[in-house]
Every structure is written in C-alpha cells, then in structure tokens.
Design a protein around this motif. Structure first.
Motif, PDB file in Angstrom:
ATOM      1  N   THR A  14     -36.054  -2.130 -40.308  1.00 44.16           N
ATOM      2  CA  THR A  14     -34.832  -1.343 -40.296  1.00 44.16           C
ATOM      3  C   THR A  14     -33.678  -2.318 -40.082  1.00 44.16           C
ATOM      4  O   THR A  14     -33.884  -3.535 -40.045  1.00 44.16           O
ATOM      5  CB  THR A  14     -34.853  -0.289 -39.180  1.00 44.16           C
ATOM      6  OG1 THR A  14     -34.825  -0.962 -37.907  1.00 44.16           O
ATOM      7  CG2 THR A  14     -36.108   0.581 -39.268  1.00 44.16           C
ATOM      8  N   HIS A  21     -34.616  -3.662 -36.437  1.00 40.60           N
ATOM      9  CA  HIS A  21     -35.983  -3.747 -35.928  1.00 40.60           C
ATOM     10  C   HIS A  21     -36.986  -4.029 -37.041  1.00 40.60           C
ATOM     11  O   HIS A  21     -36.687  -3.885 -38.225  1.00 40.60           O
ATOM     12  CB  HIS A  21     -36.384  -2.432 -35.230  1.00 40.60           C
ATOM     13  CG  HIS A  21     -35.561  -2.081 -34.039  1.00 40.60           C
ATOM     14  ND1 HIS A  21     -34.374  -1.373 -34.128  1.00 40.60           N
ATOM     15  CD2 HIS A  21     -35.752  -2.336 -32.722  1.00 40.60           C
ATOM     16  CE1 HIS A  21     -33.869  -1.199 -32.915  1.00 40.60           C
ATOM     17  NE2 HIS A  21     -34.686  -1.776 -32.042  1.00 40.60           N
ATOM     18  N   TRP A  37     -35.780   3.385 -41.661  1.00 43.03           N
ATOM     19  CA  TRP A  37     -34.353   3.235 -41.371  1.00 43.03           C
ATOM     20  C   TRP A  37     -34.037   3.834 -40.007  1.00 43.03           C
ATOM     21  O   TRP A  37     -34.845   4.560 -39.424  1.00 43.03           O
ATOM     22  CB  TRP A  37     -33.504   3.890 -42.463  1.00 43.03           C
ATOM     23  CG  TRP A  37     -33.735   5.364 -42.621  1.00 43.03           C
ATOM     24  CD1 TRP A  37     -33.126   6.391 -41.948  1.00 43.03           C
ATOM     25  CD2 TRP A  37     -34.662   5.984 -43.533  1.00 43.03           C
ATOM     26  NE1 TRP A  37     -33.594   7.605 -42.376  1.00 43.03           N
ATOM     27  CE2 TRP A  37     -34.540   7.385 -43.361  1.00 43.03           C
ATOM     28  CE3 TRP A  37     -35.559   5.487 -44.490  1.00 43.03           C
ATOM     29  CZ2 TRP A  37     -35.301   8.296 -44.094  1.00 43.03           C
ATOM     30  CZ3 TRP A  37     -36.317   6.408 -45.208  1.00 43.03           C
ATOM     31  CH2 TRP A  37     -36.185   7.781 -45.011  1.00 43.03           C
ATOM     32  N   GLU A  38     -32.868   3.507 -39.514  1.00 41.79           N
ATOM     33  CA  GLU A  38     -32.418   3.966 -38.206  1.00 41.79           C
ATOM     34  C   GLU A  38     -31.402   5.090 -38.347  1.00 41.79           C
ATOM     35  O   GLU A  38     -30.559   5.071 -39.250  1.00 41.79           O
ATOM     36  CB  GLU A  38     -31.787   2.810 -37.427  1.00 41.79           C
ATOM     37  CG  GLU A  38     -32.749   1.681 -37.134  1.00 41.79           C
ATOM     38  CD  GLU A  38     -32.056   0.465 -36.542  1.00 41.79           C
ATOM     39  OE1 GLU A  38     -30.878   0.588 -36.133  1.00 41.79           O
ATOM     40  OE2 GLU A  38     -32.679  -0.610 -36.497  1.00 41.79           O
ATOM     41  N   ASP A  43     -30.643   6.561 -32.217  1.00 41.84           N
ATOM     42  CA  ASP A  43     -31.747   6.002 -31.427  1.00 41.84           C
ATOM     43  C   ASP A  43     -33.111   6.348 -31.995  1.00 41.84           C
ATOM     44  O   ASP A  43     -34.125   6.222 -31.298  1.00 41.84           O
ATOM     45  CB  ASP A  43     -31.656   6.514 -29.979  1.00 41.84           C
ATOM     46  CG  ASP A  43     -30.458   5.943 -29.243  1.00 41.84           C
ATOM     47  OD1 ASP A  43     -30.176   4.751 -29.428  1.00 41.84           O
ATOM     48  OD2 ASP A  43     -29.813   6.704 -28.498  1.00 41.84           O
ATOM     49  N   GLU A  44     -33.173   6.776 -33.240  1.00 38.72           N
ATOM     50  CA  GLU A  44     -34.441   7.170 -33.851  1.00 38.72           C
ATOM     51  C   GLU A  44     -34.703   6.348 -35.099  1.00 38.72           C
ATOM     52  O   GLU A  44     -33.804   6.074 -35.889  1.00 38.72           O
ATOM     53  CB  GLU A  44     -34.405   8.656 -34.211  1.00 38.72           C
ATOM     54  CG  GLU A  44     -35.736   9.188 -34.733  1.00 38.72           C
ATOM     55  CD  GLU A  44     -35.688  10.673 -34.986  1.00 38.72           C
ATOM     56  OE1 GLU A  44     -36.270  11.442 -34.199  1.00 38.72           O
ATOM     57  OE2 GLU A  44     -35.049  11.094 -35.978  1.00 38.72           O
ATOM     58  N   ILE A  45     -35.961   5.942 -35.256  1.00 43.78           N
ATOM     59  CA  ILE A  45     -36.409   5.259 -36.472  1.00 43.78           C
ATOM     60  C   ILE A  45     -37.266   6.228 -37.272  1.00 43.78           C
ATOM     61  O   ILE A  45     -38.211   6.836 -36.745  1.00 43.78           O
ATOM     62  CB  ILE A  45     -37.217   3.992 -36.129  1.00 43.78           C
ATOM     63  CG1 ILE A  45     -36.299   2.922 -35.549  1.00 43.78           C
ATOM     64  CG2 ILE A  45     -37.943   3.461 -37.367  1.00 43.78           C
ATOM     65  CD1 ILE A  45     -37.024   1.681 -35.078  1.00 43.78           C
TER      66      ILE A  45
END
Length: 483
Positions: free
Chosen positions: A234, A237, A298-299, A302-304
């Motif tokens: 992402t 990350h 993807w982001e 605060d969530e992937i």
C-alpha cells in the motif's frame, strides 16, 4: 504455418505415463522465431504501443523422471505493437541451469516429483530444484525480470529482443533469493520483495530503491518454514503472509517434496511499514486458506483493504499416485476475496467478492499498484482436469458489475494485463491483450479487447505463425517505458 494436430505431441518425460501437461495446448515448442507482417483480423489500434510478454514452462529436454508443469524451462513469448503493426518473438530464458543442460545436451535435473538429492545445484536456500525463471515477468528500470515460483535468481531480459542479460544482482546488493511476484510502486520507483526457504531465516523482506540497489532488508520470525507466493503493498505498508501450507518435514528428510495444509492453523497477515523492522510487524489472523495471487491493496484512513484470489482447499482430496496428486495440487480453485485490516483495533474483516466464479491470474492498471483501484481483470478457470483459462472477467469495485468474455469452445487464453492507450486517463482507458490457443487447430493468436467493454469481443486478432503453449504470468510494458 500450422503445427500438426496437438494430440500427436510427444510425451517428454521418462515415466511412461501420459502427462497432460506435456500434451495438447501445453506441449512444448522448441524453435525460437521472430515473425513480422502478421495477418490481422480487424485493425490494431494505433494508440496501443508497447510490448506484451508472457512467461511459462517449456521443457527443452526429456525429464529425468516424472514431469511437473512447474519444471519446464522458462520461455517468454512477446508481441510488440507499434503504430498499428505487430511483431511476435519467443526466446528461452538463458538461466544458469539452462546453459548447463545446453552444454550437456540433456536434462541434468529431476523435478518436483522426484528426489532432488543428486541435482547439480539449486537456489540460495539449498532447495535443490532447477531454477528455470519460468513464472512471472516484472518491468523495473528498463529491464524485464523473469522470476521463479519457489524463490530463485531474477533474470534480467531486454523487453524487445528478449535477450537474457543475466542474473540480476541489483548492483551486487542482492543476497539470497527473490520471490515470484515482487511489487513495483510506479510513483516511487521502488520494488518490494521477499525470499523464504526451508531453513532460518524463514522469511526476509526487502526493498529495491529507485536507484536500483537493495536499500532495505529485514529478517522476520515465523513459527517454521512456509510457502508464501505473493505479497501486497500500500502507500505506506507491505502485507506479508504466513499461511498454513508448508512442506512436510518427514517427506523432506526422505528427499521427497510433499505439501501439508493444516486446517487447525489460522492464516496470518503481517502488516509492516515499507521500511519497517521486524519489531514493527503487526499480525492479523483470518480463516485458514492459501493465496497464490494478490489483486491489489490500498489504504483508507486506518484500514487496509486487500483483494486476493483465495483458495479454501489447497490440498488434494483423495488423489492416488504421483501424477494424480500433481494434477490435484495444480488445479486452481480460487474465488475473489477481500480482507480488511483495521490498524487501530487489530481486527480482521473478511468475505467473498465473488463466491461462485473460479477465477485467478488477476491484473490491474500496474500504474496504481498499492493505491485504490476500481477494476480488476481476471481469467476464468474452466472445470477440467488441468488448468484451462476459458475467458476473461472484469470486476468493478464501485458498482459491483462484472463483465465477461468467453474465448469460445476449445479455445484457451493467458493472463491479460491492462495496456493503457497512449494518453490514457483512466484504469479502463485502454486494452487487454492475451494469447489464445485453439486446441483443435493447433493454432494461436493474440487478441486485443477494449478494457471498457469486454463483451464487445476482440477489436483485433493477430494470427501467429506458430502455437503458443499455455503458460503462466504476463506483463505489459508501455512504449514510453521502452524509451
């Protein structure tokens, strides 16, 4: 020039048992050719400029023992498009093992289904199988890298001539092996990868910088040896996998290669900052499964979000005998699936995007790898003894709409990467390109479809002078990248 009917293809291993992955649409071809002035049905779009390349196994010598589809020597088939014209070329990848067997004039390696103890050499982790670089193709810094599914040496190729430049060492900074499906961030020029093996460290994660050297490398702690195949990135990350499929230790001690799927263990996903350390990994648990291929991740705050082709049952069911087990293990049975990893709470959410369709070998607009994407372009997998891709499916993440195109009866295709047209402004503003082989005629062609409307069928069909065996992964290299 058409080949004879494919039913007469020669079995190329010494087991005496007919192996479907050496027959028909899989049968190897041995000549390296370059062909221009090809017959075109329809008209090649003039704003389609670049090269479509597809890798795959193509056994050059009879095997020492039984043949597994993954054992074949890597061969790249390519179609170069320029101003409405097309040129086809195919070349073997000149790996270290390929050159050794060329010098000997025969096969020197046994394959996955045999004891590998007497093989001349293997990969850096001591897995004594032939690294054939036959799996994927990734474009990075002017070269195409050919990779191997069990981690080996990435081999650099010229994207137009297909000449093998040699094993890529990233200016002598690569130590160890290199995974099958590294990810390139087109915005930063970085490439993200891992390697793994049967001995500690079981997993290493690294980053090749835009300058072409390994700039970051970290060892990660796992409970034991695993068999990860892909990763996701992402914007900030990387997502690594610890899945409950691994080599059977007792079989390994006896020199046999056998896989075990432990349904009592969870799947674990390690989220690490792009240049994070081992202590920065956060592990998210999910239902047991295996994953060959990531679609994208993807982001969102605060969530992937990570979309994958998920295999719920990777172990063979009731297969007897080595060939039957190979066919069972190889048979893809995957569904489009979505994970959400909440970085605040540590909670995993998971569920199907499409619970019905057996679909694999996904592609997206490669310029958006690691960033939100609307469309995914997958192959559909036929219900058959072997892996046959009978059509293409477009998934729309916004509307949920699915488009489908079928190749036709007894016609099978390849992974179809998105090829943006010149000046493209969207991730469906372009084309899908794929090799298609007719098993009755022993003939192949390249089909070009509009990424915005698969249901309209091919815009153009480029007829090839020779058959292209079914194979593995493909990539598209834009004309501006070639320059």
């Amino acid at each position: 020039m058409r080949e004879p009917p494919m039913a007469v293809a020669t079995v190329m291993d010494r087991s005496g048992e007919p192996n479907p992955y050496l027959l028909g649409v899989y049968a190897p071809v041995h000549e390296e050719v370059t062909a221009e002035d090809l017959t075109v049905v329809g008209e090649i779009p003039r704003d389609l400029n670049g090269v479509y390349l597809r890798n795959g196994p193509n056994a050059r010598h009879p095997m020492r023992g039984r043949y597994h589809w993954f054992d074949g020597d890597g061969m790249v088939h390519a179609m170069h498009f320029e101003n409405g014209r097309a040129r086809y070329r195919n070349r073997y990848i000149r790996t270290r093992a390929f050159e050794a067997e060329s010098a000997a004039g025969r096969s020197l390696w046994t394959g996955v289904m045999e004891n590998a103890a007497d093989n001349p050499f293997g990969n850096g982790h001591g897995l004594n199988l032939k690294d054939s670089a036959n799996t994927d193709l990734i474009f990075h810094r002017g070269k195409v890298l050919a990779t191997w599914y069990l981690c080996g040496s990435p081999y650099a190729l010229d994207p137009l001539s297909l000449d093998t430049i040699g094993a890529e060492t990233f200016l002598d900074t690569l130590t160890g092996d290199f995974m099958a499906h590294p990810k390139v961030d087109a915005r930063t020029g970085e490439m993200f990868w891992f390697d793994y093996g049967p001995r500690p460290p079981y997993l290493r994660y690294g980053v090749v910088g835009a300058g072409g050297t390994v700039e970051h490398l970290v060892e990660l702690d796992l409970p034991g040896a695993r068999l990860p195949h892909d990763l996701a990135i992402t914007e900030n990350h990387a997502v690594l996998m610890d899945l409950p499929l691994f080599q059977d230790r007792d079989a390994a001690r006896e020199g046999r290669y056998k896989l075990t799927f432990d349904r009592e263990l969870p799947s674990r996903f390690g989220v690490i900052p792009r240049r994070g350390l081992a202590g920065d990994v956060r592990w998210f648990e999910a239902k047991p499964c295996y994953i060959y291929h990531v679609v994208n991740a993807w982001e969102s705050g605060d969530e992937i979000t990570m979309d994958v082709c998920r295999v719920a049952r990777p172990a063979p069911m009731g297969a007897r005998g080595p060939l039957a087990r190979m066919l069972s293990y190889l048979k893809l049975d995957a569904r489009m699936y979505r994970y959400r990893f909440d970085l605040r709470t540590g909670i995993t959410s998971e569920g199907y995007v499409d619970a019905e369709q057996n679909t694999e070998f996904p592609s997206i607009d490669a310029r958006l790898t690691g960033y939100p994407t609307r469309y995914a372009y997958n192959v559909s997998v036929k219900d058959a003894e072997t892996n046959l891709f009978d059509g293409l499916i477009r998934y729309d993440n916004v509307t949920g709409e699915r488009q489908r195109y079928d190749f036709g009866e007894h016609r099978y295709g390849s992974e179809a990467p998105f090829a943006p047209r010149d000046g493209a402004i969207g991730e469906d503003d372009g084309y899908l390109v794929t090799f298609v082989t007719d098993e009755r005629e022993g003939a192949s062609e390249v089909q070009i479809l509009s990424a915005a409307d698969l249901t309209a069928g091919p815009i153009a069909r480029v007829l090839l002078p020779r058959r292209v065996p079914l194979g593995f992964h493909a990539t598209w290299v834009r004309a501006d990248q070639l320059r």
